[in-house]
Design a protein around this motif. Structure first.
Motif, short mmCIF file in Angstrom:
data_model
loop_
_atom_site.label_atom_id
_atom_site.label_comp_id
_atom_site.label_asym_id
_atom_site.label_seq_id
_atom_site.Cartn_x
_atom_site.Cartn_y
_atom_site.Cartn_z
N LEU A 1 31.95 44.02 14.39
CA LEU A 1 32.79 44.89 15.18
C LEU A 1 32.41 44.65 16.69
N GLN A 2 31.17 44.74 16.86
CA GLN A 2 30.50 44.67 18.25
C GLN A 2 31.07 43.49 19.05
N ALA A 3 31.07 42.34 18.33
CA ALA A 3 31.62 41.15 18.72
C ALA A 3 33.05 41.16 18.96
N LEU A 4 33.83 41.90 18.03
CA LEU A 4 35.12 41.79 18.32
C LEU A 4 35.56 42.58 19.53
N LEU B 1 26.17 27.01 14.91
CA LEU B 1 25.68 27.01 16.28
C LEU B 1 26.35 25.65 16.91
N LEU B 2 26.63 25.93 17.92
CA LEU B 2 27.33 24.54 18.70
C LEU B 2 25.84 23.88 19.27
N PRO B 3 26.06 22.68 19.35
CA PRO B 3 24.85 21.89 19.99
C PRO B 3 24.65 22.27 21.45
N ASP B 4 23.45 21.96 21.92
CA ASP B 4 23.17 22.37 23.39
C ASP B 4 22.88 20.95 24.05
N THR B 5 23.16 20.00 23.60
CA THR B 5 22.88 18.78 24.37
C THR B 5 24.52 18.08 24.70
N CYS B 6 24.78 17.43 25.70
CA CYS B 6 26.06 17.14 26.06
C CYS B 6 26.67 15.97 24.92
N GLY B 7 25.82 15.03 24.39
CA GLY B 7 26.37 14.11 23.66
C GLY B 7 26.77 14.60 22.22
N GLU B 8 25.87 15.42 21.94
CA GLU B 8 26.26 16.17 20.55
C GLU B 8 27.56 16.97 20.91
N ILE C 1 33.73 30.83 23.07
CA ILE C 1 34.07 32.30 23.49
C ILE C 1 33.34 33.29 22.29
N TYR C 2 33.71 32.76 21.15
CA TYR C 2 33.39 33.48 20.11
C TYR C 2 31.76 33.69 19.80
N GLN C 3 31.20 32.40 20.17
CA GLN C 3 29.52 32.68 20.13
C GLN C 3 29.07 33.61 21.18
N THR C 4 29.72 33.30 22.34
CA THR C 4 29.21 34.44 23.51
C THR C 4 29.41 35.87 23.04
N ALA C 5 30.58 36.15 22.46
CA ALA C 5 30.76 37.44 21.78
C ALA C 5 29.65 37.73 20.77
N LEU C 6 29.48 36.85 20.08
CA LEU C 6 28.37 37.25 18.89
C LEU C 6 26.95 37.47 19.40
N GLN C 7 26.69 36.73 20.66
CA GLN C 7 25.39 36.65 21.52
C GLN C 7 24.66 35.76 20.91
N ILE C 8 25.23 34.53 20.28
CA ILE C 8 24.42 33.59 19.63
C ILE C 8 24.53 32.07 20.26
N PRO D 1 23.85 28.83 22.00
CA PRO D 1 22.98 28.42 22.83
C PRO D 1 22.88 28.43 24.34
N GLN D 2 21.80 28.87 25.06
CA GLN D 2 21.62 28.70 26.46
C GLN D 2 22.22 27.52 27.23
N ASN D 3 22.03 26.43 26.62
CA ASN D 3 22.28 25.29 27.12
C ASN D 3 23.78 24.92 27.01
N THR D 4 24.53 25.22 25.99
CA THR D 4 25.94 24.73 25.54
C THR D 4 26.87 24.94 26.77
N PRO D 5 26.85 26.24 27.48
CA PRO D 5 27.81 26.38 28.50
C PRO D 5 27.68 25.45 29.77
N VAL D 6 26.44 24.99 29.94
CA VAL D 6 26.11 24.08 30.93
C VAL D 6 26.60 22.78 30.68
N CYS D 7 26.47 22.45 29.51
CA CYS D 7 26.74 21.17 28.88
C CYS D 7 28.54 21.11 29.01
N TRP D 8 29.17 22.07 28.54
CA TRP D 8 30.36 22.27 28.52
C TRP D 8 31.10 22.07 30.20
N ASP D 9 30.36 22.65 30.95
CA ASP D 9 30.85 22.39 32.42
C ASP D 9 30.65 21.03 32.70
N VAL D 10 29.34 20.62 32.37
CA VAL D 10 29.16 18.89 32.91
C VAL D 10 30.20 18.06 32.28
#
Ligand code: ATP
Ligand code: MG
Length: 396
Positions: free
Chosen positions: A239-242, A290-297, A315-322, A324-333
């Motif tokens: 619910l907090q994540a919601l 968990l989503l991978p935290d390398t670009c290739g994966e 977005i879902y995992q951001t809300a759940l606060q789970i 991985p730190q590098n995933t958004p960086v890879c997404w942007d790249v």
């Protein structure tokens, strides 16, 4: 609390015109409530003592649509703005808890306001005459309270959907249910079962997208139990994540049904649109992996599940606060550099492979996929010559 609101040009013109034709007319309901709260109303509803036929005649030089003539509603379009103009009415009994048995028109605004659900929704406003507030709506707005117009038990028995609407407004406005209203709403919650699912779905999707949805569902877990088909207890953490999610139905339904194996069935039972049900149940099922935290994966995940699904998982995992730190960086790249995530991004096509001797059968697709994976893993650059050279080595 304000007692004046400023009405935009189109509804203002509609009121003026009805008045010129000799009828009463007011803006009414949700728009008055929202405007008094300082919010911009989504649409402006008008009520009048004119009968539908009279409304149509009064707007003879405008485009009108008899949207729900038997319920008294005519849509009038002024400056490309459609507005619902509804004749004052008294709803008959709701013996089936779904539809009023009959709708009677009345010439009395007071009677029209009396049939409305909550005091904050039962106010009308006229640019010259000002606010008509017969049930203490303004005081309840100031106190942030949702109170039935009349006896809650009677009003909820007439139309059980009002119960859900109460929680929906609590979720959108952050208001509390007045004690008697709350007591009756909870006692009569099981009667929601009789309400047509389409009406439930409409209110429910607004409820879960409200700013205060997580608080309402935390405070009243029995609501979720009563209205979500195949509901399982939603944990406090979920619910907090919601509450941290944007107001997007797919994400929010996906969170309510998180890890619930019956997510898709539940959403279909609610008659959610197919695409939405699929997106939400995908998130419910996979969103916590968990989503991978390398670009290739991450590129491979995009290839398998599609860009939208992975973007929603982010977005879902951001809300759940789970997340991985590098995933958004890879997404942007991946986005910025346009990295390869599908066969169509590859610098060679099936036609190119056929030209170097690949047969036109399933081996072609397999070869292309191998090339794609090599590119995503970074072992071959996404360049035609390099890809063709590699393809030649895997041709048997
Ligand atoms: P929103 O901004 O979400 O449209 P709203 O208050 O305008 O909120 P609507 O569902 O558009 O809600 O209904 C318009 C008005 O009609 C309400 O403000 C209320 O006065 C009245 N109303 C709607 N549904 C009911 C109902 N089931 N029982 C009684 N009155 C209702
Ligand atoms: Mg409305």
């Amino acid at each position: 609390m304000k007692d004046r609101i400023s009405i935009p040009s189109a509804p203002l013109q509609a009121i003026k015109r009805l008045n010129q034709c000799g009828f009463e007319a007011y803006v009414v309901g949700g728009c008055v409530r929202d405007a008094l709260l300082g919010k911009t109303p989504y649409d402006w509803d008008i009520c009048t003592n004119a009968l539908p036929r009279e409304t149509i005649a009064c707007f003879a030089d405008f485009h009108t649509v008899p949207t729900g003539e038997e319920h008294g509603t005519v849509t009038v379009i002024i400056d490309q703005t459609p507005m619902e103009v509804t004749t004052y009415r008294i709803d008959g009994a709701y013996t089936d808890g779904r539809h009023p048995d009959d709708v009677a028109f009345t010439r009395s605004l007071q009677e029209d306001l009396a049939r409305r659900d909550f005091t904050v929704n039962a106010m009308a406003f006229h640019p010259q005459k000002g606010l008509v507030d017969l049930y203490g709506g303004q005081a309840d707005l100031s106190a942030q309270v949702l109170r039935c117009v009349g006896e809650p038990a009677v009003r909820f028995a007439e139309d059980a959907l009002r119960i859900l609407r109460g929680f929906r407004f609590a979720s959108q406005l952050g208001f509390a249910l007045e004690r008697e209203t709350e007591k009756s709403a909870l006692a009569l919650l099981p009667t929601l079962e009789r309400v047509a699912i389409e009406r439930i779905y409409q209110e429910l999707s607004k409820l879960i997208c409200g700013t205060h949805a997580h608080r309402v569902l935390e405070q009243y877990p029995q609501v979720a139990e009563a209205v979500f088909p195949f509901a399982e207890k939603v944990s406090s953490n979920t619910l907090q994540a919601l509450g941290r999610l944007p107001a997007c139905q797919a994400l929010r339904f996906g969170m309510i049904y998180r890890d619930n194996p019956k997510a898709l069935e539940g959403l279909y039972a609610l008659r959610a649109p197919k695409a939405l049900a699929e997106q939400a149940s995908f998130l419910a099922k996979n969103g916590s992996h968990l989503l991978p935290d390398t670009c290739g994966e991450l590129q491979k995940q995009i290839y398998w599940f599609g860009k939208t699904a992975i973007e929603q998982m982010l977005i879902y995992q951001t809300a759940l606060q789970i997340l991985p730190q590098n995933t958004p960086v890879c997404w942007d790249v991946i986005q910025q550099q346009g990295l390869c995530c599908s066969l169509k991004d590859l610098a060679v096509s099936g036609r190119d492979l056929m030209q170097i001797g690949f047969p036109a059968d399933h081996t072609l697709g397999e070869a292309l996929e191998r090339l794609l994976f090599s590119v995503m893993e970074g072992t071959i650059p996404n360049q035609k010559e390099a890809l063709l050279a590699y393809a030649a080595t895997i041709k048997n």
